[in-house]
Design an enzyme around this catalytic site. Structure first.
Site, mmCIF file in Angstrom:
data_model
loop_
_atom_site.group_PDB
_atom_site.id
_atom_site.type_symbol
_atom_site.label_atom_id
_atom_site.label_comp_id
_atom_site.label_asym_id
_atom_site.label_seq_id
_atom_site.Cartn_x
_atom_site.Cartn_y
_atom_site.Cartn_z
ATOM 1 N N LEU A 170 41.802 33.178 76.229
ATOM 2 C CA LEU A 170 40.404 33.229 75.797
ATOM 3 C C LEU A 170 39.451 33.270 76.986
ATOM 4 O O LEU A 170 39.812 32.869 78.097
ATOM 5 C CB LEU A 170 40.090 31.991 74.949
ATOM 6 N N SER A 171 38.242 33.710 76.705
ATOM 7 C CA SER A 171 37.190 33.606 77.707
ATOM 8 C C SER A 171 37.028 32.130 78.077
ATOM 9 O O SER A 171 36.986 31.269 77.193
ATOM 10 C CB SER A 171 35.888 34.176 77.121
ATOM 11 N N SER A 173 39.278 30.382 79.706
ATOM 12 C CA SER A 173 40.564 29.675 79.778
ATOM 13 C C SER A 173 41.040 29.498 81.222
ATOM 14 O O SER A 173 42.027 28.793 81.461
ATOM 15 C CB SER A 173 41.628 30.416 78.952
ATOM 16 N N GLY A 174 40.374 30.160 82.143
ATOM 17 C CA GLY A 174 40.734 29.984 83.562
ATOM 18 C C GLY A 174 41.517 31.145 84.162
ATOM 19 O O GLY A 174 42.071 31.012 85.251
ATOM 20 N N ARG A 202 35.321 46.212 84.494
ATOM 21 C CA ARG A 202 34.331 46.675 83.512
ATOM 22 C C ARG A 202 32.996 47.029 84.171
ATOM 23 O O ARG A 202 32.168 47.718 83.590
ATOM 24 C CB ARG A 202 34.104 45.590 82.451
ATOM 25 N N ARG A 216 38.647 47.898 73.703
ATOM 26 C CA ARG A 216 39.506 46.893 74.358
ATOM 27 C C ARG A 216 40.864 47.515 74.651
ATOM 28 O O ARG A 216 41.445 47.285 75.721
ATOM 29 C CB ARG A 216 39.652 45.656 73.472
ATOM 30 N N SER A 243 42.648 40.483 77.015
ATOM 31 C CA SER A 243 43.708 41.289 76.371
ATOM 32 C C SER A 243 44.171 40.614 75.073
ATOM 33 O O SER A 243 45.295 40.113 74.990
ATOM 34 C CB SER A 243 44.877 41.538 77.321
HETATM 35 N N1 LIG Z 1 32.505 40.335 72.740
HETATM 36 C C1 LIG Z 1 33.131 39.850 73.820
HETATM 37 N N2 LIG Z 1 34.372 39.327 73.728
HETATM 38 C C2 LIG Z 1 34.989 38.845 74.778
HETATM 39 N N3 LIG Z 1 34.480 38.851 76.045
HETATM 40 C C3 LIG Z 1 33.246 39.380 76.200
HETATM 41 C C4 LIG Z 1 32.527 39.889 75.100
HETATM 42 N N4 LIG Z 1 31.339 40.351 75.572
HETATM 43 C C5 LIG Z 1 31.328 40.123 76.876
HETATM 44 N N5 LIG Z 1 32.459 39.542 77.260
HETATM 45 C C6 LIG Z 1 32.772 39.248 78.676
HETATM 46 O O1 LIG Z 1 33.779 40.195 79.044
HETATM 47 C C7 LIG Z 1 34.878 39.554 79.608
HETATM 48 C C8 LIG Z 1 36.168 40.022 78.962
HETATM 49 O O2 LIG Z 1 36.517 41.280 79.401
HETATM 50 P P1 LIG Z 1 37.995 41.757 79.282
HETATM 51 O O3 LIG Z 1 38.040 43.095 79.909
HETATM 52 O O4 LIG Z 1 38.898 40.725 79.826
HETATM 53 O O5 LIG Z 1 38.186 41.860 77.712
HETATM 54 S S1 LIG Z 1 39.331 42.597 76.892
HETATM 55 O O6 LIG Z 1 40.606 42.300 77.532
HETATM 56 O O7 LIG Z 1 39.051 44.031 76.908
HETATM 57 O O8 LIG Z 1 39.246 42.045 75.529
HETATM 58 C C9 LIG Z 1 34.743 38.092 79.368
HETATM 59 O O9 LIG Z 1 35.084 37.503 80.615
HETATM 60 P P2 LIG Z 1 35.971 36.206 80.708
HETATM 61 O O10 LIG Z 1 35.084 35.097 80.253
HETATM 62 O O11 LIG Z 1 36.279 36.129 82.173
HETATM 63 O O12 LIG Z 1 37.197 36.339 79.886
HETATM 64 C C10 LIG Z 1 33.302 37.881 78.952
HETATM 65 O O13 LIG Z 1 32.575 37.403 80.049
HETATM 66 N N1 LIG Z 2 42.596 24.362 85.374
HETATM 67 C C1 LIG Z 2 41.292 24.201 85.187
HETATM 68 N N2 LIG Z 2 40.796 22.981 84.945
HETATM 69 C C2 LIG Z 2 39.478 22.795 84.744
HETATM 70 N N3 LIG Z 2 38.575 23.781 84.778
HETATM 71 C C3 LIG Z 2 39.011 25.029 85.015
HETATM 72 C C4 LIG Z 2 40.384 25.299 85.219
HETATM 73 N N4 LIG Z 2 40.524 26.625 85.438
HETATM 74 C C5 LIG Z 2 39.294 27.140 85.347
HETATM 75 N N5 LIG Z 2 38.382 26.187 85.107
HETATM 76 C C6 LIG Z 2 36.936 26.373 84.921
HETATM 77 O O1 LIG Z 2 36.763 27.012 83.694
HETATM 78 C C7 LIG Z 2 35.689 27.920 83.764
HETATM 79 C C8 LIG Z 2 36.153 29.296 83.309
HETATM 80 O O2 LIG Z 2 37.097 29.751 84.217
HETATM 81 P P1 LIG Z 2 37.327 31.313 84.419
HETATM 82 O O3 LIG Z 2 38.355 31.462 85.461
HETATM 83 O O4 LIG Z 2 36.036 32.002 84.610
HETATM 84 O O5 LIG Z 2 37.936 31.714 82.994
HETATM 85 P P2 LIG Z 2 38.195 33.143 82.385
HETATM 86 O O6 LIG Z 2 38.394 34.102 83.509
HETATM 87 O O7 LIG Z 2 39.411 32.977 81.549
HETATM 88 O O8 LIG Z 2 36.987 33.453 81.561
HETATM 89 C C9 LIG Z 2 35.204 27.887 85.205
HETATM 90 O O9 LIG Z 2 34.069 27.064 85.272
HETATM 91 C C10 LIG Z 2 36.345 27.284 85.951
HETATM 92 O O10 LIG Z 2 35.911 26.560 87.075
#
Ligand SMILES: Nc1ncnc2c1ncn2[C@@H]1O[C@H](COP(=O)(O)OS(=O)(=O)O)[C@@H](OP(=O)(O)O)[C@H]1O
Ligand SMILES: Nc1ncnc2c1ncn2[C@@H]1O[C@H](COP(=O)(O)OP(=O)(O)O)[C@@H](O)[C@H]1O
Length: 344
Positions: A170-171, A173-174, A202, A216, A243
């Site tokens: 998930l967004s 999740s790290g 992107r 996606r 993904s």
């Molecule tokens: N609708 C929606 N759903 C999910 N995520 C969203 C959306 N809109 C924008 N974002 C931002 O885009 C990042 C995810 O892009 P990805 O290329 O990893 O997505 S995917 O694999 O194509 O589903 C994701 O980054 P991460 O938080 O790092 O996962 C979000 O910041």
């Molecule tokens: N193992 C962990 N424990 C605590 N916080 C974390 C951990 N990994 C990531 N974070 C924090 O979680 C938030 C989201 O991390 P990020 O790497 O941007 O996630 P993603 O790429 O899946 O969206 C950031 O603030 C990051 O510092």
């Protein structure tokens, strides 16, 4: 810069006619001169770069230069008759007074399917995984040129094996944090990796894509293709993408030999991700200002058999730091032989 092909043009079999010692000295000189022209060698001290330079120096041995010379000679009958193969850059350069070339000149004969560098080094030839010219696509009429340097050769240069570490979750999740921590951990071990992160890709290559099911899928397909090229270059490729669809991830997995695709599931509950909300997107999604957000009003299909599962806490309830997660993946890679060219 001394060009190997220049030496060959003076008489056929010139290099071969020399004694082995003389030929090696001769090639060593070419190698030194050519390699000396690479700007990377002039860089100020940087431990990793220096290590790589030394490796390149080792790899461009006399045998390799001679092999390249032989390959260049093979091409002397065709359009490449006037071309010089420069050992350092691998680029074709034109000589000042080109020999006449037939108007009907065709591209050079295909390079041998078995990598000649390996034949020359006496190692067991390994088939080049690159497609052969027979792989011309009949629909697009696009044809691949085949590199004379195989993936195995590149891996020997880097002393590692290319693979793909695919972080999904998930967004929040790290994924990105762990991917970059892993990138750093690998560099610290002298291993070359590269992060293909969703946000970054992107912003460029995939800036025309949104977050519909189709977009996606296309996002993941493209990154899978880019990753394939990186892996072919011998790089440990770290992909951090939500993904969310199993089908898309598995399609990418199927592009790689078994064992080379390492799926890392960031198994972090939605509640934790939402609490982190590093980008404020969960808040927007909950308030209805952002539609189709993964985990809120768009699906996430967790992996069924990931190679590695990361959880926020260990068995004793202690929170796991991103660096510890990265170390776990690094150990996994090391145990499976990705830190040497020959593997396990
Ligand atoms: N609708 C929606 N759903 C999910 N995520 C969203 C959306 N809109 C924008 N974002 C931002 O885009 C990042 C995810 O892009 P990805 O290329 O990893 O997505 S995917 O694999 O194509 O589903 C994701 O980054 P991460 O938080 O790092 O996962 C979000 O910041
Ligand atoms: N193992 C962990 N424990 C605590 N916080 C974390 C951990 N990994 C990531 N974070 C924090 O979680 C938030 C989201 O991390 P990020 O790497 O941007 O996630 P993603 O790429 O899946 O969206 C950031 O603030 C990051 O510092």
């Amino acid at each position: 810069m001394i060009s190997v092909a220049c030496q060959l043009k003076s008489s056929s079999g010139y290099v071969l006619s020399m004694g082995a010692g003389a030929a090696r000295r001769h090639a060593d000189e070419s190698c030194r001169t050519s390699v000396g022209s690479l700007s990377v060698i002039k860089r100020p001290p940087q431990p990793t770069i220096q290590t790589k330079t030394a490796l390149f120096g080792d790899v461009l041995t006399a045998k390799h230069i001679l092999t390249r010379a032989l390959l260049s000679r093979r091409y002397c009958n065709g359009v490449h008759a006037e071309s010089n193969y420069t050992a350092a850059s691998g680029a074709q350069t034109h000589s000042p007074s080109p020999a006449p070339v037939s108007a009907s000149a065709h591209p050079p004969a295909p390079a041998p399917a078995v990598n000649s560098l390996q034949s020359a080094t006496g190692n067991t030839p390994v088939p080049n995984s690159s497609p052969t010219p027979a792989d011309r696509n009949p629909v697009t009429n696009i044809k691949w040129n085949e590199s004379q340097v195989s993936r195995r050769e590149r891996e020997r240069v880097l002393n590692q094996r290319g693979c793909i570490v695919w972080l999904t979750g998930l967004s929040g999740s790290g994924k990105s944090t762990v991917a970059y921590a892993l990138d750093y951990a690998l560099a610290s071990r002298g291993k070359i990796s590269y992060v293909l992160d969703g946000d970054i890709v992107r912003d460029g290559l995939n800036k025309n894509l949104g977050f519909s099911r189709e977009d996606r899928a296309e996002n993941i397909r493209r990154i899978g293709e880019v990753a394939k090229l990186f892996v072919d270059a011998g790089i440990i490729t770290l992909v951090s993408l939500i993904s969310p669809y199993r089908e898309d991830r598995d399609r990418c997995r199927a592009m790689f030999p078994a064992g080379d695709f390492i799926e890392v599931y960031m198994k972090v509950p939605l509640s934790v991700c939402e609490r982190r909300d590093a980008k404020g997107l969960y808040r927007l999604a909950r308030s209805g200002q952002l539609k189709g957000f993964t985990g809120i009003d768009d699906p996430y299909e967790c992996p069924l058999t990931p190679e590695i599962t990361m959880e926020v806490r260990d068995d004793w309830g202690t929170a796991i730091l991103p660096q510890e997660m990265a170390e776990r993946v690094a150990s996994y890679l090391e145990e499976r032989g990705f830190f040497t060219a020959e593997g396990n």
